[in-house]
Design an enzyme around this catalytic site. Structure first.
Site, PDB file in Angstrom:
ATOM      1  N   GLY A 197       0.840  -1.200   0.000  1.00 47.54           N
ATOM      2  CA  GLY A 197       0.000   0.000   0.000  1.00 47.54           C
ATOM      3  C   GLY A 197       0.870   1.242   0.000  1.00 47.54           C
ATOM      4  O   GLY A 197       2.032   1.228  -0.426  1.00 47.54           O
ATOM      5  N   GLY A 198       0.329   2.315   0.533  1.00 50.55           N
ATOM      6  CA  GLY A 198       1.047   3.598   0.548  1.00 50.55           C
ATOM      7  C   GLY A 198       2.360   3.531   1.297  1.00 50.55           C
ATOM      8  O   GLY A 198       3.248   4.365   1.090  1.00 50.55           O
ATOM      9  N   GLY A 245      24.101  11.997 -29.942  1.00 52.47           N
ATOM     10  CA  GLY A 245      23.376  12.538 -28.795  1.00 52.47           C
ATOM     11  C   GLY A 245      23.961  12.023 -27.493  1.00 52.47           C
ATOM     12  O   GLY A 245      23.997  12.730 -26.482  1.00 52.47           O
ATOM     13  N   ALA A 246      24.446  10.786 -27.529  1.00 52.51           N
ATOM     14  CA  ALA A 246      24.979  10.210 -26.305  1.00 52.51           C
ATOM     15  C   ALA A 246      26.236  10.953 -25.857  1.00 52.51           C
ATOM     16  O   ALA A 246      26.476  11.115 -24.662  1.00 52.51           O
ATOM     17  CB  ALA A 246      25.260   8.730 -26.509  1.00 52.51           C
TER      18      ALA A 246
HETATM   19  C1  HXC Z   1      -3.107  -4.006  12.497  1.00 51.92           C
HETATM   20  C2  HXC Z   1      -2.017  -5.862  11.746  1.00 51.92           C
HETATM   21  C3  HXC Z   1      -1.855  -5.285  10.478  1.00 51.92           C
HETATM   22  C4  HXC Z   1      -2.370  -3.970  10.280  1.00 51.92           C
HETATM   23  C5  HXC Z   1      -0.972  -7.235  10.452  1.00 51.92           C
HETATM   24  N1  HXC Z   1      -1.468  -7.077  11.661  1.00 51.92           N
HETATM   25  N2  HXC Z   1      -1.199  -6.161   9.683  1.00 51.92           N
HETATM   26  N3  HXC Z   1      -2.640  -5.220  12.736  1.00 51.92           N
HETATM   27  N4  HXC Z   1      -2.983  -3.370  11.305  1.00 51.92           N
HETATM   28  N5  HXC Z   1      -2.218  -3.356   9.119  1.00 51.92           N
HETATM   29  C6  HXC Z   1      -1.419  -8.007  12.772  1.00 51.92           C
HETATM   30  C7  HXC Z   1      -2.265  -9.244  12.528  1.00 51.92           C
HETATM   31  O1  HXC Z   1      -3.574  -9.006  12.944  1.00 51.92           O
HETATM   32  C8  HXC Z   1      -1.559 -10.264  13.411  1.00 51.92           C
HETATM   33  O2  HXC Z   1      -1.925 -10.028  14.737  1.00 51.92           O
HETATM   34  C9  HXC Z   1      -0.114  -9.867  13.301  1.00 51.92           C
HETATM   35  O3  HXC Z   1      -0.100  -8.507  12.845  1.00 51.92           O
HETATM   36  C10 HXC Z   1       0.645 -10.680  12.300  1.00 51.92           C
HETATM   37  O4  HXC Z   1      -0.108 -10.736  11.096  1.00 51.92           O
HETATM   38  P1  HXC Z   1      -0.419 -12.110  10.335  1.00 51.92           P
HETATM   39  O5  HXC Z   1      -1.480 -11.813   9.366  1.00 51.92           O
HETATM   40  O6  HXC Z   1      -0.642 -13.188  11.311  1.00 51.92           O
HETATM   41  O7  HXC Z   1       0.973 -12.373   9.623  1.00 51.92           O
HETATM   42  P2  HXC Z   1       1.248 -12.999   8.203  1.00 51.92           P
HETATM   43  O8  HXC Z   1       0.428 -14.227   8.015  1.00 51.92           O
HETATM   44  O9  HXC Z   1       2.727 -13.095   8.077  1.00 51.92           O
HETATM   45  O10 HXC Z   1       0.719 -11.925   7.142  1.00 51.92           O
HETATM   46  C11 HXC Z   1       1.328 -10.662   7.051  1.00 51.92           C
HETATM   47  C12 HXC Z   1       0.467  -9.717   6.184  1.00 51.92           C
HETATM   48  C13 HXC Z   1      -0.962  -9.667   6.765  1.00 51.92           C
HETATM   49  C14 HXC Z   1       0.432 -10.238   4.764  1.00 51.92           C
HETATM   50  C15 HXC Z   1       1.142  -8.356   6.199  1.00 51.92           C
HETATM   51  O11 HXC Z   1      -0.882  -9.431   8.160  1.00 51.92           O
HETATM   52  C16 HXC Z   1      -1.799  -8.615   6.131  1.00 51.92           C
HETATM   53  O12 HXC Z   1      -2.289  -8.798   5.036  1.00 51.92           O
HETATM   54  N6  HXC Z   1      -1.963  -7.517   6.868  1.00 51.92           N
HETATM   55  C17 HXC Z   1      -2.789  -6.426   6.404  1.00 51.92           C
HETATM   56  C18 HXC Z   1      -2.077  -5.666   5.357  1.00 51.92           C
HETATM   57  C19 HXC Z   1      -2.848  -4.448   4.936  1.00 51.92           C
HETATM   58  O13 HXC Z   1      -3.823  -4.575   4.185  1.00 51.92           O
HETATM   59  N7  HXC Z   1      -2.458  -3.312   5.475  1.00 51.92           N
HETATM   60  C20 HXC Z   1      -3.036  -2.077   5.182  1.00 51.92           C
HETATM   61  C21 HXC Z   1      -2.395  -1.677   3.862  1.00 51.92           C
HETATM   62  S1  HXC Z   1      -2.897  -0.109   3.371  1.00 51.92           S
HETATM   63  P3  HXC Z   1      -1.953 -11.207  15.818  1.00 51.92           P
HETATM   64  O14 HXC Z   1      -2.431 -10.570  17.076  1.00 51.92           O
HETATM   65  O15 HXC Z   1      -2.903 -12.242  15.263  1.00 51.92           O
HETATM   66  O16 HXC Z   1      -0.563 -11.735  15.904  1.00 51.92           O
HETATM   67  C22 HXC Z   1      -1.757   0.859   4.031  1.00 51.92           C
HETATM   68  C23 HXC Z   1      -2.006   2.267   3.716  1.00 51.92           C
HETATM   69  C24 HXC Z   1      -0.814   3.073   4.025  1.00 51.92           C
HETATM   70  O17 HXC Z   1      -0.886   0.469   4.687  1.00 51.92           O
HETATM   71  C25 HXC Z   1      -1.090   4.403   3.453  1.00 51.92           C
HETATM   72  C26 HXC Z   1       0.041   5.313   3.680  1.00 51.92           C
HETATM   73  C27 HXC Z   1      -0.224   6.602   3.015  1.00 51.92           C
END
Ligand code: HXC
Length: 516
Positions: free
Chosen positions: A171-172, A406-407
């Site tokens: 994501g971002g 040009g290069a």
């Molecule tokens: C809160 C999060 C989290 C998040 C993971 N966790 N991502 N908690 N916010 N964004 C937590 C999970 O709930 C879990 O908690 C622990 O971290 C580990 O995650 P798992 O899923 O068990 O790990 P894994 O299987 O290795 O998968 C990793 C992952 C997945 C692929 C990153 O966690 C995932 O898809 N997370 C969400 C990603 C996402 O969509 N993020 C937002 C993106 S948008 P527990 O307590 O169970 O251990 C964004 C916008 C930014 O970031 C913009 C900036 C301008």
């Protein structure tokens, strides 16, 4: 509460912070082949120098049960320490705590070290391993990211910024690594993309793995977003240490000078054999680089990306130099969209951080074709040209063979305030190669000739004798000196010493407007 109880409370909180998300999650991290944030910092920093900040910061979120789920440190370890004896600031996302996700409180920790780094004039290293924005915090987390990005931009050109992506980065969140000077990735365990495989599948019905979409290999060879692709965490952290050894602390300082054991007067006679007799035969420019720089001092950057150009840092008599070299072994060394951006990026870094630029020119021109034209080779080449023209650090060029068209005008040269231009006797400096020139100039004569091939050969030989050499440019003063290949090392060192106090300025302006 007695004082002893108070001391015990502090110790308890410290221990809690050290454990992050707990033993189970640490084991899971190791099982994936990843180190924890603290283990990474231990390897990266000089032993015993890391001083943590904000170890007891906790998030302030009261949604979705988060108020009952608080871990000191809140998913990122921040602080400062020394790398190679020099002050360095660091933030390392802790995947074991809320998946390293970025909360407002945790972003404030990162922003604090960024602010300190800018004020102290010291590099910032980011070790990314995060699920992105803390979902439970909503817009507060996005605010944290935005404030973090602002600091990446404000720090740009002031202190070196290096990001290692050592886990998820989606994501971002990808924009912080993209804004920093150098990005490293770890094979198999890290990935970077704006939209992940699930979204890709939903929107485009395309099945793609994490690695194929945004793994280290993809970013190191196709997009160029990663400057280094590393086998594992340890190699990644060691590469950061090595990279930092070439960089100054900030834009007001010079890079560190090392005591060199390599004789500055050393002449490598085998250099005279590197360029083949036939101008169409390739050779590996790394042969030249490794023979002229201080022994084993070349650190190649973007080694797998845009390989018709080789770039990196090296030392000459202990002094750091950025190298931009056409690579005749790939696409005959042609400039193209990607190599232009690759070169421009390093030149601009060197210019911002007081690192002289050495160019090794052997370029037949820009790569022709619809693919390149439609990808905007005009604009990309202009970025490269812009970078050379804007650059005011010492600029030395050695034309080893072709400097055509040009290069020639785009690469480092006298006309863009290049300081010293050397050419080897094998140099060919002309508007174009002999074949192309004859085809344009003698099209009618060749069409009418009874033996066109015989005439073509004669004309090509004549053109080659007249134009494909360094002497016309030397007569005009565009080449300062024609040197034997084996003289290159001492001549570069001599020029660098002469240019040590160089001062040159661009006209006052808020900033230029490079063709982004
Ligand atoms: C809160 C999060 C989290 C998040 C993971 N966790 N991502 N908690 N916010 N964004 C937590 C999970 O709930 C879990 O908690 C622990 O971290 C580990 O995650 P798992 O899923 O068990 O790990 P894994 O299987 O290795 O998968 C990793 C992952 C997945 C692929 C990153 O966690 C995932 O898809 N997370 C969400 C990603 C996402 O969509 N993020 C937002 C993106 S948008 P527990 O307590 O169970 O251990 C964004 C916008 C930014 O970031 C913009 C900036 C301008």
């Amino acid at each position: 509460m007695s004082n002893q109880d108070k001391y015990r409370l502090l110790e308890k909180k410290r221990q809690q912070a050290l454990l992050g998300g707990g033993k189970e999650r640490i084991d899971a991290q190791h099982k994936k082949g990843k180190l924890t944030a603290r283990e990474r910092i231990d390897i990266l920093m000089d032993e015993g120098t890391f001083q943590e900040l904000d170890a007891l910061v906790e998030h302030r979120c009261h949604y979705m049960g988060m108020e009952k789920n608080r871990i000191p440190g809140d998913g990122v370890v921040t602080g400062y320490g020394k790398i190679g004896g020099r002050l360095t600031f660091i933030y390392a996302q802790d995947f074991t705590t809320f998946g390293g996700s970025l909360s407002k409180a945790n972003s404030e920790k990162i922003n604090k070290v960024m602010d300190l780094a800018i004020r102290q004039g010291a590099p910032v290293i980011g070790l990314n391993d995060s699920g992105g924005a803390r979902i439970q915090e909503g817009v507060d987390s996005l605010a944290g990211y935005a404030e973090f990005f602002l600091r990446n931009v404000l720090a740009s050109g002031v202190v070196p910024q290096i990001t290692a992506v050592m886990g998820p980065c989606a994501g971002g969140a990808v924009y912080s690594p993209a804004l920093t000077d150098f990005t490293l990735m770890v094979e198999e365990t890290s990935y970077m993309f704006l939209t992940g495989p699930d979204v890709v599948k939903t929107v485009l019905a395309e099945e793609v793995s994490y690695e194929e979409l945004g793994g280290a290999g993809v970013h190191a060879s196709i997009t160029g977003i990663a400057h280094f692709s590393c086998q594992d965490d340890v190699e990644c952290l060691q590469t950061i240490r090595k990279l930092l050894s070439y960089l100054p602390q900030n834009n007001m300082e010079d890079p560190p000078i090392l005591e060199s054991e390599d004789d500055p007067q050393r002449m490598d006679m085998e250099l005279d054999e590197v360029v083949p007799d036939s101008p169409t035969k390739p050779y590996d420019v790394r042969e030249i680089i490794s023979r002229i720089v201080d022994k084993d001092s070349f650190l190649e950057i973007h080694a797998d990306y845009a390989q018709s150009m080789v770039v990196g840092f090296a030392r000459f008599d202990g002094r750091v130099v950025g190298i931009i070299a056409n690579q005749p072994a790939v696409l005959a060394g042609c400039l193209d969209c990607d190599s232009s951006i690759k070169g421009a990026r390093l030149i601009r870094f060197c210019d911002a951080f007081n690192i002289p630029v050495l160019t090794l020119t052997d370029v037949p021109g820009f790569l022709p074709g619809t693919d390149q034209e439609h990808r905007g080779v005009i604009k990309q080449g202009a970025k490269f040209l812009y970078a050379y023209c804007e650059c005011t650090v010492p600029k030395i060029n050695i034309i080893t063979r072709k400097a055509y068209g040009g290069a020639y005008a785009v690469m480092s040269n006298r006309h863009h305030r290049g300081d010293i231009v050397y050419a080897w006797p094998t140099a060919e400096i002309a508007v174009m190669g002999a074949q192309g020139a004859v085809n344009v100039l003698y099209r009618k004569e060749l069409a009418k000739a009874k033996e066109p091939e015989k005439l073509r050969r004669k004309l090509v030989d004549k053109f080659t004798d007249k134009f494909c050499n360094p002497y016309i440019a030397a007569e005009l003063g565009y080449v300062d000196e024609v040197i034997m290949p084996h003289q290159s090392r001492p001549m570069v060192i001599k020029a660098l010493r002469m240019l040590e106090g160089k001062r040159d300025y661009n006209p006052p302006k808020k900033h230029g407007n490079p063709p982004l």
